[in-house]
Design an enzyme around this catalytic site. Sequence first.
Site, short mmCIF file in Angstrom:
data_model
loop_
_atom_site.label_atom_id
_atom_site.label_comp_id
_atom_site.label_asym_id
_atom_site.label_seq_id
_atom_site.Cartn_x
_atom_site.Cartn_y
_atom_site.Cartn_z
N GLY A 83 0.79 -1.22 0.00
CA GLY A 83 0.00 0.00 0.00
C GLY A 83 0.83 1.27 0.00
O GLY A 83 1.98 1.29 0.42
N HIS A 137 1.25 8.15 -4.93
CA HIS A 137 0.96 9.50 -5.41
C HIS A 137 1.73 10.59 -4.67
O HIS A 137 1.36 11.76 -4.74
CB HIS A 137 -0.54 9.78 -5.32
CG HIS A 137 -1.36 8.99 -6.29
ND1 HIS A 137 -0.79 8.32 -7.35
CD2 HIS A 137 -2.69 8.75 -6.38
CE1 HIS A 137 -1.75 7.70 -8.04
NE2 HIS A 137 -2.90 7.95 -7.46
#
Length: 202
Positions: free
Chosen positions: A70, A137
Site C-alpha cells: 500500500g 501519489h
Amino acid sequence: MIPADVLARFEETTGFMPTEEGEALHAVARGARAGTWLEIGTYCGKSTVLLADAARQVGARLVTVDHHHGSEENQPGWEWHDESLVDADSGRLDTLPHFRRVLDENADVLSAIVADTRLVATWWTTPLELLFLDGNHTEETAQQDYTQFARHLVPEGLLLVHDVFPDPADGGQAPWNVVRRAVAEGFEQIAVHGSLRVLRRS
C-alpha cells in the site's frame, strides 16, 4: 464494450477506480498496439482486470508492478486505510493475497512483479506500447515512476495517468504535475475521462 463477466469482476474487486473511468481505460487500451503494456500500481487488481481483458483482445502482454503493502494513504490512520487488507501475522497491509484471483484468471496475458518500482526501474529495458501510472501519489515517487518508465514508451505509445486533479481541493497534485511535465516534454494529451488522462508520445 466490456464483456459482462469482466465488468462484474472489475466491480467486485477492491479498489478506487470509478466504473466510468474503468470503461474509458478499457476502451483506450483496446485502441493501443500489441506489445508490452506496463501498469504501475496494482493494489488488488481492479484496473488490472480491465487492462488484461483489453490486452487479450489486441494480442498484447500486460505486466503489473506493486510491492503490495500500500501507499501512504492506505496506511493506518489515513483516509484510504482498509483494515480488512491487513495481514494478521505481520500487521502490515498486504494486498497480494487479494490480487491472486485476478492474476490466476488472466495468467494467459498477465505477469506480476512484486517489488518496489525503484528496484524494477534499475533493470527494466523492454519497450512499451502502453504505460498506466497509478502507483504511489507522493510527488517524489510519482515523478520517479514517470522518469524511469515513460522513457521506455515507443513513438506513438500511450501514457495513461490516473487520479489527476488540477484543483488541489479535489485531490493530490502529484499525478497532475506528472501530466504537466509530460506535456512539456512532448507528449500530446488526447483525452480526458474524469481523473484519467490519456497522452501519446510523439
